[in-house]
Motif scaffolding. Structure first.
Motif, PDB file in Angstrom:
ATOM      1  N   ILE A 222     -34.825 -11.178  19.529  1.00  0.00           N
ATOM      2  CA  ILE A 222     -33.759 -10.757  18.661  1.00  0.00           C
ATOM      3  C   ILE A 222     -32.658 -11.849  18.237  1.00  0.00           C
ATOM      4  CG2 ILE A 222     -31.768  -9.217  18.524  1.00  0.00           C
ATOM      5  CD1 ILE A 222     -32.948  -7.265  20.401  1.00  0.00           C
ATOM      6  N   LEU A 223     -32.637 -11.989  17.045  1.00  0.00           N
ATOM      7  CA  LEU A 223     -31.766 -13.053  16.476  1.00  0.00           C
ATOM      8  C   LEU A 223     -30.518 -12.626  15.702  1.00  0.00           C
ATOM      9  CD1 LEU A 223     -34.536 -15.544  15.184  1.00  0.00           C
ATOM     10  CD2 LEU A 223     -33.244 -15.910  17.351  1.00  0.00           C
ATOM     11  N   PRO A 224     -29.213 -13.030  15.858  1.00  0.00           N
ATOM     12  CA  PRO A 224     -28.433 -12.453  14.996  1.00  0.00           C
ATOM     13  C   PRO A 224     -28.283 -12.553  13.721  1.00  0.00           C
ATOM     14  CG  PRO A 224     -27.665 -14.512  16.000  1.00  0.00           C
ATOM     15  CD  PRO A 224     -29.304 -14.214  16.519  1.00  0.00           C
ATOM     16  N   SER A 225     -27.641 -11.493  13.025  1.00  0.00           N
ATOM     17  CA  SER A 225     -27.416 -11.704  11.406  1.00  0.00           C
ATOM     18  C   SER A 225     -25.865 -12.045  11.379  1.00  0.00           C
ATOM     19  CB  SER A 225     -27.962 -10.408  10.830  1.00  0.00           C
ATOM     20  OG  SER A 225     -27.180  -9.376  11.326  1.00  0.00           O
ATOM     21  N   ALA A 226     -25.719 -12.269  10.065  1.00  0.00           N
ATOM     22  CA  ALA A 226     -24.358 -12.872   9.654  1.00  0.00           C
ATOM     23  C   ALA A 226     -24.103 -12.276   8.283  1.00  0.00           C
ATOM     24  CB  ALA A 226     -24.263 -14.135   9.843  1.00  0.00           C
ATOM     25  N   SER A 227     -22.795 -12.181   8.038  1.00  0.00           N
ATOM     26  CA  SER A 227     -22.167 -12.040   6.683  1.00  0.00           C
ATOM     27  C   SER A 227     -21.196 -13.299   6.387  1.00  0.00           C
ATOM     28  CB  SER A 227     -20.955 -10.825   6.772  1.00  0.00           C
ATOM     29  OG  SER A 227     -21.582  -9.699   6.883  1.00  0.00           O
ATOM     30  N   ILE A 228     -21.721 -13.987   5.077  1.00  0.00           N
ATOM     31  CA  ILE A 228     -21.248 -15.059   4.702  1.00  0.00           C
ATOM     32  C   ILE A 228     -20.389 -14.708   3.265  1.00  0.00           C
ATOM     33  CG2 ILE A 228     -21.582 -17.295   4.126  1.00  0.00           C
ATOM     34  CD1 ILE A 228     -23.975 -17.522   5.577  1.00  0.00           C
ATOM     35  N   GLU A 229     -19.183 -14.972   3.339  1.00  0.00           N
ATOM     36  CA  GLU A 229     -18.641 -14.646   2.061  1.00  0.00           C
ATOM     37  C   GLU A 229     -18.453 -16.026   1.156  1.00  0.00           C
ATOM     38  OE1 GLU A 229     -14.456 -12.109   0.896  1.00  0.00           O
ATOM     39  OE2 GLU A 229     -14.101 -14.291   1.452  1.00  0.00           O
ATOM     40  N   VAL A 230     -18.663 -16.037   0.026  1.00  0.00           N
ATOM     41  CA  VAL A 230     -18.594 -17.161  -1.008  1.00  0.00           C
ATOM     42  C   VAL A 230     -17.399 -16.893  -1.779  1.00  0.00           C
ATOM     43  CG1 VAL A 230     -19.683 -18.587  -2.684  1.00  0.00           C
ATOM     44  CG2 VAL A 230     -21.072 -17.626  -0.872  1.00  0.00           C
ATOM     45  N   GLY A 231     -16.353 -17.787  -1.669  1.00  0.00           N
ATOM     46  CA  GLY A 231     -14.980 -17.538  -2.371  1.00  0.00           C
ATOM     47  C   GLY A 231     -14.931 -18.877  -3.574  1.00  0.00           C
ATOM     48  N   ASN A 232     -14.671 -18.243  -4.728  1.00  0.00           N
ATOM     49  CA  ASN A 232     -14.294 -18.997  -5.942  1.00  0.00           C
ATOM     50  C   ASN A 232     -12.869 -18.749  -6.144  1.00  0.00           C
ATOM     51  OD1 ASN A 232     -17.598 -18.233  -6.673  1.00  0.00           O
ATOM     52  ND2 ASN A 232     -17.268 -20.211  -6.461  1.00  0.00           N
ATOM     53  N   VAL A 235     -11.476 -18.635 -10.083  1.00  0.00           N
ATOM     54  CA  VAL A 235     -11.327 -17.964 -10.705  1.00  0.00           C
ATOM     55  C   VAL A 235     -11.130 -16.582 -10.034  1.00  0.00           C
ATOM     56  CG1 VAL A 235     -12.965 -18.776 -12.255  1.00  0.00           C
ATOM     57  CG2 VAL A 235     -13.989 -17.678 -10.326  1.00  0.00           C
ATOM     58  N   GLY A 236     -10.615 -16.382  -8.747  1.00  0.00           N
ATOM     59  CA  GLY A 236     -10.436 -15.281  -8.060  1.00  0.00           C
ATOM     60  C   GLY A 236     -11.352 -14.198  -7.807  1.00  0.00           C
ATOM     61  N   GLN A 237     -12.459 -14.806  -7.284  1.00  0.00           N
ATOM     62  CA  GLN A 237     -13.762 -14.056  -7.219  1.00  0.00           C
ATOM     63  C   GLN A 237     -14.435 -14.318  -5.879  1.00  0.00           C
ATOM     64  OE1 GLN A 237     -17.823 -14.351  -8.999  1.00  0.00           O
ATOM     65  NE2 GLN A 237     -16.670 -13.033 -10.352  1.00  0.00           N
ATOM     66  N   TYR A 238     -14.525 -13.316  -5.014  1.00  0.00           N
ATOM     67  CA  TYR A 238     -15.216 -13.374  -3.717  1.00  0.00           C
ATOM     68  C   TYR A 238     -16.324 -12.383  -3.772  1.00  0.00           C
ATOM     69  CZ  TYR A 238     -10.616 -15.474  -2.630  1.00  0.00           C
ATOM     70  OH  TYR A 238      -9.731 -16.364  -2.822  1.00  0.00           O
ATOM     71  N   ARG A 239     -17.500 -12.941  -3.041  1.00  0.00           N
ATOM     72  CA  ARG A 239     -18.737 -12.333  -2.976  1.00  0.00           C
ATOM     73  C   ARG A 239     -19.150 -12.420  -1.371  1.00  0.00           C
ATOM     74  NH1 ARG A 239     -22.131 -15.520  -5.321  1.00  0.00           N
ATOM     75  NH2 ARG A 239     -20.667 -17.069  -5.592  1.00  0.00           N
ATOM     76  N   MET A 240     -19.514 -11.173  -0.818  1.00  0.00           N
ATOM     77  CA  MET A 240     -19.919 -11.122   0.533  1.00  0.00           C
ATOM     78  C   MET A 240     -21.219 -10.978   0.667  1.00  0.00           C
ATOM     79  SD  MET A 240     -18.827 -11.162   3.808  1.00  0.00           S
ATOM     80  CE  MET A 240     -17.012 -10.542   3.675  1.00  0.00           C
ATOM     81  N   ASN A 241     -22.136 -11.646   1.018  1.00  0.00           N
ATOM     82  CA  ASN A 241     -23.625 -11.770   1.336  1.00  0.00           C
ATOM     83  C   ASN A 241     -23.401 -11.143   2.886  1.00  0.00           C
ATOM     84  OD1 ASN A 241     -25.085 -13.374  -0.748  1.00  0.00           O
ATOM     85  ND2 ASN A 241     -23.057 -14.344  -0.327  1.00  0.00           N
ATOM     86  N   TYR A 242     -24.567  -9.993   2.691  1.00  0.00           N
ATOM     87  CA  TYR A 242     -24.665  -9.481   4.489  1.00  0.00           C
ATOM     88  C   TYR A 242     -26.053  -9.594   4.730  1.00  0.00           C
ATOM     89  CZ  TYR A 242     -25.813  -5.820   1.149  1.00  0.00           C
ATOM     90  OH  TYR A 242     -26.466  -4.861   0.275  1.00  0.00           O
ATOM     91  N   GLY A 243     -26.266  -9.339   6.050  1.00  0.00           N
ATOM     92  CA  GLY A 243     -27.749  -9.423   6.663  1.00  0.00           C
ATOM     93  C   GLY A 243     -28.300 -10.782   6.595  1.00  0.00           C
ATOM     94  N   VAL A 244     -27.526 -11.911   6.758  1.00  0.00           N
ATOM     95  CA  VAL A 244     -27.922 -13.066   6.572  1.00  0.00           C
ATOM     96  C   VAL A 244     -28.810 -13.474   7.831  1.00  0.00           C
ATOM     97  CG1 VAL A 244     -27.654 -15.643   5.856  1.00  0.00           C
ATOM     98  CG2 VAL A 244     -26.187 -13.980   4.857  1.00  0.00           C
ATOM     99  N   ARG A 271     -22.573  -7.967  -1.666  1.00  0.00           N
ATOM    100  CA  ARG A 271     -21.674  -7.015  -2.655  1.00  0.00           C
ATOM    101  C   ARG A 271     -21.123  -7.466  -3.588  1.00  0.00           C
ATOM    102  NH1 ARG A 271     -21.272  -6.278   2.918  1.00  0.00           N
ATOM    103  NH2 ARG A 271     -22.098  -4.314   3.636  1.00  0.00           N
ATOM    104  N   ALA A 272     -20.806  -6.386  -4.529  1.00  0.00           N
ATOM    105  CA  ALA A 272     -19.984  -6.648  -5.646  1.00  0.00           C
ATOM    106  C   ALA A 272     -18.703  -7.750  -5.823  1.00  0.00           C
ATOM    107  CB  ALA A 272     -19.498  -5.444  -6.753  1.00  0.00           C
ATOM    108  N   ALA A 273     -18.769  -8.635  -6.475  1.00  0.00           N
ATOM    109  CA  ALA A 273     -17.395  -9.483  -6.434  1.00  0.00           C
ATOM    110  C   ALA A 273     -16.165  -8.673  -6.351  1.00  0.00           C
ATOM    111  CB  ALA A 273     -17.723 -10.753  -7.625  1.00  0.00           C
ATOM    112  N   THR A 274     -15.273  -9.127  -5.674  1.00  0.00           N
ATOM    113  CA  THR A 274     -13.958  -8.692  -5.657  1.00  0.00           C
ATOM    114  C   THR A 274     -12.874  -9.879  -6.002  1.00  0.00           C
ATOM    115  OG1 THR A 274     -13.632  -8.913  -3.320  1.00  0.00           O
ATOM    116  CG2 THR A 274     -14.515  -6.825  -4.207  1.00  0.00           C
ATOM    117  N   GLY A 275     -11.711  -9.323  -6.256  1.00  0.00           N
ATOM    118  CA  GLY A 275     -10.814  -9.944  -6.469  1.00  0.00           C
ATOM    119  C   GLY A 275      -9.926 -10.803  -5.183  1.00  0.00           C
ATOM    120  N   SER A 276     -10.276 -10.411  -3.994  1.00  0.00           N
ATOM    121  CA  SER A 276      -9.551 -10.765  -2.887  1.00  0.00           C
ATOM    122  C   SER A 276     -10.613 -11.076  -1.784  1.00  0.00           C
ATOM    123  CB  SER A 276      -8.374  -9.850  -2.313  1.00  0.00           C
ATOM    124  OG  SER A 276      -8.923  -8.486  -2.180  1.00  0.00           O
ATOM    125  N   THR A 277     -10.428 -11.577  -0.927  1.00  0.00           N
ATOM    126  CA  THR A 277     -11.142 -12.056   0.243  1.00  0.00           C
ATOM    127  C   THR A 277     -11.311 -10.817   1.230  1.00  0.00           C
ATOM    128  OG1 THR A 277     -11.615 -13.532   2.064  1.00  0.00           O
ATOM    129  CG2 THR A 277      -9.359 -13.111   1.609  1.00  0.00           C
TER     130      THR A 277
END
Length: 427
Positions: A222-232, A235-244, A271-277
């Protein structure tokens, strides 16, 4: 004049990483800021060309294809944050605080026949020909003789001897002995020699205080998965990648340049981009890179001479569950067959490496980087070298490239990565 206020810039990108308790479920806390040299995280969804006939030459409507989120991250091989990526690649480490006892046996000249060294209570005798158990073959010079010595010591089945690891120092005139147990246990490990100089009658310096030793072992089911948020933030945009999940790791070893690792990843989605982290206030660790020039490749404890380049390679062989789902995403990525292919290129100097390749004997191989208060070691337990060609394309040096194959040794070990630093844990 043009304004840059609303344009996203790579210099200002923020990546926050957290391990998931359940695959694809982003946690609400536990994020760390991570540094990258490049990244391409994010969903992509192609279009499927129409295949209808009888509607003329004008283009018909295309349809949506499945969603993919895979690519690569290039990250610094640093003293602290690299432990995050090692955990993703290999699983959670075993962490011990302290320092292992060490010592050495230094030689002023090539040993003579019947000279001895004693480690862990076992005597080893140097012989000019036909060595048998607990004997070491004397070669034409000290470096070659000590290369034989560390191989014999590292492969010894004597329990007292096997309690330590053996290597050569940079000058190739001393056997360095490091106890395998972190702490004070190795301070009673005995050293002696008839015609050489031990650092003391026992190893020394073992302590239960000091840095943390994180040992990651390959091959977990078993290997761990992670969520990685990319924040720009520009332009006030944050995108959360999951199951990495991390599929492969490669670290090139060279004479100069930044020491980076390339990680191939497979994620479930974004996930869809949001305006906050969504990462809260991530923990931030100082980035202190290991230097390229501090890297050393060794076989059976002896540094390889004339190395031009090398590469650590680990492949988890992730098996992607491309099941049919209404959202077009994968169900997961399961660890598959582990592939280990440590590589190096060396100038042709003597027959040592060629002899190993033709003998088909498994050897241990290590890739090491060291700093003042930190270290990183990849130790392949059993590796077989291929027989290479020695191509000649000009009047310069002749080089040979080795892409080795790692396997499991008698103790059921294949690869361990040890990171020594001041980080208490990677929870």
């Amino acid at each position: 004049m043009a304004s840059y206020a609303n344009r996203a810039r790579g210099a200002n990108i923020v990546l926050a990483h957290a391990f998931e308790s359940d695959y694809g479920v982003s946690p609400g806390s536990g994020f760390r800021l991570v540094s990258v040299a490049s990244q391409d995280l994010g969903d992509e969804q192609g279009r499927i060309a129409p295949d209808l006939l009888g509607r003329g030459r004008k283009p018909q409507a295309s349809s949506q294809d499945v969603i993919n989120n895979r690519g690569s991250l290039v990250v610094p091989v640093d003293q602290r944050l690299f432990g995050v990526w090692l955990k993703q690649l290999l699983g959670a480490p075993t962490t011990t605080q302290g320092v292992a006892a060490t010592g050495q046996i230094a030689f002023a000249a090539n040993p003579s026949a019947n000279d001895t060294i004693t480690v862990g209570g076992q005597a080893f005798t140097f012989k000019s020909a036909s060595p048998t158990a607990n004997q070491i073959l004397i070669e034409s010079n000290l470096a070659k003789t000590l290369r034989n010595a560390v191989r014999v010591l590292n492969t010894s089945a004597v329990a007292g001897v096997a309690a330590a690891r053996y290597s050569l120092n940079a000058d190739l005139n001393a056997i360095v002995v490091t106890h395998k147990t972190i702490g004070t246990a190795g301070n009673t490990f005995a050293l002696a020699a008839s015609a050489a100089t031990p650092s003391g009658s026992t190893l020394a310096g073992g302590s239960s205080s000091g840095p943390y030793n994180h040992v990651f072992k390959a091959g977990g089911l078993i290997l761990p998965s992670a969520s990685i948020e990319v924040g720009n933030a520009d332009v006030g945009q944050y995108r959360m990648n999951y199951g990495v999940m991390i599929d492969t790791l490669s670290i090139p070893l060279a004479r100069s340049g930044n020491l980076n690792a390339t990680l191939a990843y497979i994620a479930q989605g974004e996930r869809a981009a949001t305006g906050s982290t969504g990462a809260g206030t991530p923990t931030e660790l100082a980035v202190d890179r290991f230097s390229q020039f501090s890297g050393v490749i060794a076989i059976d404890g002896a540094p390889i001479g004339n190395v031009v380049s090398g590469q650590v390679v680990v492949n988890n062989g992730l098996d992607v569950a491309e099941n049919i789902r209404p959202d077009g995403r994968i169900d997961g990525a399961d660890p598959g067959p582990l592939t280990l292919e440590p590589q190096f290129t060396a100038r042709f100097g003597d027959a040592y490496l060629l002899g190993l390749a033709t003998s088909d004997r498994p050897v241990s191989m290590t890739y090491d980087w060291k700093a003042a208060n930190a270290a990183l070691t990849f130790r392949y337990s059993a590796v077989r070298l291929p027989k290479p060609k020695f191509p000649v394309s000009g009047p310069g040096s002749i080089q040979a490239s080795f892409t080795s194959m790692g396997e499991t040794d008698a103790a059921n070990e294949a690869l361990e990565a040890t990171l020594v630093n001041d980080v208490a844990n990677y929870d």
